[in-house]
Design a protein around this motif. Sequence first.
Motif, mmCIF file in Angstrom:
data_model
loop_
_atom_site.group_PDB
_atom_site.id
_atom_site.type_symbol
_atom_site.label_atom_id
_atom_site.label_comp_id
_atom_site.label_asym_id
_atom_site.label_seq_id
_atom_site.Cartn_x
_atom_site.Cartn_y
_atom_site.Cartn_z
ATOM 1 N N MET A 1 -23.233 -23.274 -23.592
ATOM 2 C CA MET A 1 -22.184 -22.729 -22.740
ATOM 3 C C MET A 1 -21.446 -21.633 -23.500
ATOM 4 N N ARG A 2 -21.598 -20.409 -23.056
ATOM 5 C CA ARG A 2 -20.877 -19.296 -23.651
ATOM 6 C C ARG A 2 -19.457 -19.301 -23.105
ATOM 7 N N VAL A 3 -18.489 -19.211 -23.981
ATOM 8 C CA VAL A 3 -17.080 -19.301 -23.586
ATOM 9 C C VAL A 3 -16.454 -17.915 -23.626
ATOM 10 N N THR A 4 -16.134 -17.397 -22.456
ATOM 11 C CA THR A 4 -15.478 -16.089 -22.369
ATOM 12 C C THR A 4 -13.964 -16.289 -22.273
ATOM 13 N N GLU A 5 -13.215 -15.219 -22.552
ATOM 14 C CA GLU A 5 -11.755 -15.337 -22.590
ATOM 15 C C GLU A 5 -11.181 -15.832 -21.273
ATOM 16 N N ASP A 6 -11.769 -15.386 -20.153
ATOM 17 C CA ASP A 6 -11.228 -15.784 -18.857
ATOM 18 C C ASP A 6 -11.444 -17.270 -18.571
ATOM 19 N N MET A 7 -12.319 -17.940 -19.329
ATOM 20 C CA MET A 7 -12.538 -19.369 -19.158
ATOM 21 C C MET A 7 -11.472 -20.203 -19.869
ATOM 22 N N ILE A 8 -10.751 -19.583 -20.789
ATOM 23 C CA ILE A 8 -9.759 -20.294 -21.594
ATOM 24 C C ILE A 8 -8.396 -20.267 -20.909
ATOM 25 N N ASP A 9 -7.684 -21.373 -20.979
ATOM 26 C CA ASP A 9 -6.338 -21.449 -20.418
ATOM 27 C C ASP A 9 -5.493 -20.299 -20.971
ATOM 28 N N PRO A 10 -4.714 -19.612 -20.106
ATOM 29 C CA PRO A 10 -3.954 -18.438 -20.549
ATOM 30 C C PRO A 10 -3.100 -18.671 -21.800
ATOM 31 N N GLU A 11 -2.461 -19.822 -21.893
ATOM 32 C CA GLU A 11 -1.601 -20.085 -23.052
ATOM 33 C C GLU A 11 -2.398 -20.394 -24.320
ATOM 34 N N LEU A 12 -3.683 -20.649 -24.177
ATOM 35 C CA LEU A 12 -4.509 -20.951 -25.339
ATOM 36 C C LEU A 12 -5.327 -19.749 -25.808
ATOM 37 N N ARG A 13 -5.214 -18.622 -25.096
ATOM 38 C CA ARG A 13 -6.041 -17.457 -25.432
ATOM 39 C C ARG A 13 -5.582 -16.778 -26.719
ATOM 40 N N PHE A 14 -4.282 -16.542 -26.856
ATOM 41 C CA PHE A 14 -3.805 -15.878 -28.076
ATOM 42 C C PHE A 14 -4.018 -16.763 -29.311
ATOM 43 N N PRO A 15 -3.687 -18.065 -29.255
ATOM 44 C CA PRO A 15 -4.016 -18.918 -30.398
ATOM 45 C C PRO A 15 -5.501 -18.908 -30.730
ATOM 46 N N ALA A 16 -6.342 -18.799 -29.704
ATOM 47 C CA ALA A 16 -7.788 -18.738 -29.944
ATOM 48 C C ALA A 16 -8.147 -17.483 -30.732
ATOM 49 N N LYS A 17 -7.499 -16.363 -30.398
ATOM 50 C CA LYS A 17 -7.760 -15.118 -31.122
ATOM 51 C C LYS A 17 -7.331 -15.236 -32.579
ATOM 52 N N LEU A 18 -6.196 -15.881 -32.814
ATOM 53 C CA LEU A 18 -5.711 -16.077 -34.187
ATOM 54 C C LEU A 18 -6.682 -16.940 -34.985
ATOM 55 N N ILE A 19 -7.212 -17.966 -34.337
ATOM 56 C CA ILE A 19 -8.176 -18.848 -35.009
ATOM 57 C C ILE A 19 -9.437 -18.073 -35.359
ATOM 58 N N ARG A 20 -9.885 -17.237 -34.439
ATOM 59 C CA ARG A 20 -11.089 -16.448 -34.704
ATOM 60 C C ARG A 20 -10.846 -15.439 -35.831
ATOM 61 N N LEU A 21 -9.638 -14.857 -35.883
ATOM 62 C CA LEU A 21 -9.314 -13.926 -36.952
ATOM 63 C C LEU A 21 -9.271 -14.633 -38.305
ATOM 64 N N ALA A 22 -8.752 -15.875 -38.285
ATOM 65 C CA ALA A 22 -8.608 -16.623 -39.532
ATOM 66 C C ALA A 22 -9.939 -17.175 -40.035
ATOM 67 N N PHE A 23 -10.778 -17.606 -39.105
ATOM 68 C CA PHE A 23 -12.011 -18.288 -39.500
ATOM 69 C C PHE A 23 -13.281 -17.565 -39.063
ATOM 70 N N GLY A 24 -13.145 -16.367 -38.511
ATOM 71 C CA GLY A 24 -14.317 -15.678 -38.010
ATOM 72 C C GLY A 24 -14.832 -16.390 -36.770
ATOM 73 N N LYS A 25 -16.133 -16.333 -36.568
ATOM 74 C CA LYS A 25 -16.715 -17.029 -35.426
ATOM 75 C C LYS A 25 -16.702 -18.534 -35.618
ATOM 76 N N GLY A 26 -16.482 -18.979 -36.857
ATOM 77 C CA GLY A 26 -16.314 -20.403 -37.100
ATOM 78 C C GLY A 26 -17.587 -21.201 -37.192
ATOM 79 N N LYS A 27 -18.730 -20.555 -36.963
ATOM 80 C CA LYS A 27 -19.986 -21.290 -36.970
ATOM 81 C C LYS A 27 -20.346 -21.714 -38.397
ATOM 82 N N ALA A 28 -20.554 -23.016 -38.567
ATOM 83 C CA ALA A 28 -20.837 -23.551 -39.898
ATOM 84 C C ALA A 28 -22.284 -24.014 -39.987
ATOM 85 N N SER A 29 -22.984 -23.558 -41.016
ATOM 86 C CA SER A 29 -24.356 -23.995 -41.252
ATOM 87 C C SER A 29 -24.354 -25.395 -41.854
ATOM 88 N N GLU A 30 -25.517 -26.020 -41.877
ATOM 89 C CA GLU A 30 -25.635 -27.342 -42.485
ATOM 90 C C GLU A 30 -25.228 -27.294 -43.956
#
Length: 326
Positions: free
Chosen positions: A1-30
């Motif tokens: 499931m690809r998650v686009t910005e419009d799928m995220i609750d409006p109040e959670l969109r900016f925090p999501a951007k901050l998380i992505r800035l802090a951790f990148g895409k966040g994908k962790a390898s084994e």
Amino acid sequence: MRVTEDMIDPELRFPAKLIRLAFGKGKASEERVRRSKTPLSMRVMGRLPQRGVSITERYVPRGEGPDLKLVVATRSATAGTKRPGILWIHGGAYSVGTARSELSAIRELLGLTDAVFVSPEYRLSTEAPYPAGFDDCYTALLWLQEHADELGVRSDQIIVAGGSAGGGMTAAITIRARNEGKVNVAFQMPLYPMIDDRFTASSRDNDAPLYDGTTNESNWRVYLGDLYGGDVPPTAAPARETDYRGLPPTLTFVGGVEPFRDETITYVENLRAAGVPVEFREFPGAWHGFDSLVPRAKISQEAKQWKQERFVRYLATYFAEQPGRS
């Protein structure tokens, strides 16, 4: 499931951007998961004073290695008896976290009831794969039952709860408790639980902030070790259970765009089909851990109120006599 910005609750969109800035895409390898350590911030949070909460530590033999540490939390201003006993299992994808890392969550529930919380310092997947941590949590459950009188816990109201991996461990522990018949659990609260090692429609290609499908797969690989991709038992991945009869009443919720959405919904449906009482809600547009990371958002406040109201109702409704004590 690809998650686009419009799928995220409006109040959670900016925090999501901050998380992505802090951790990148966040994908962790084994390999990255295998090298992971519990973040310093999480360890510091676990050492912060919790007003109104009394904390002690107990140590229990576990048959191999050092004793298992249990963190016991109660209301500091009371010394009640015949209180609910709650085994609280911390989250962290089975690979990070500490017994103290969720004291704030415990404090929240202590504001609703005079209870005894027991949180085990279970072995993480980076130390040893399944069943090491699982066995530790079950040992903690047995200890809670055996020491109920000493702790001031009413023996007919032992509860298991936790979020994320703690929710997955909760579901796994209640399966073992039912199968072995040594402990009767009054009810369980596995919040947005990590319970399926297989891909689902919501976990495959999920790129939600904080915790995504790739990171989820990597954590399962590390937790299961040689079992991954093979015959995985339900006590490792509870979504693989085929008989849901006799499991305790269940209270849970999940975010609408997180990897665990579909497995939680399927788990709830299977419980209901088996006649197990369930309270469940999906919060559309919410990514994993939204309620604790963005607590002021309206959707987080709504989730908190929903959980608290039903938790109090379950406390007033569900009891389970222990074997041999009826």
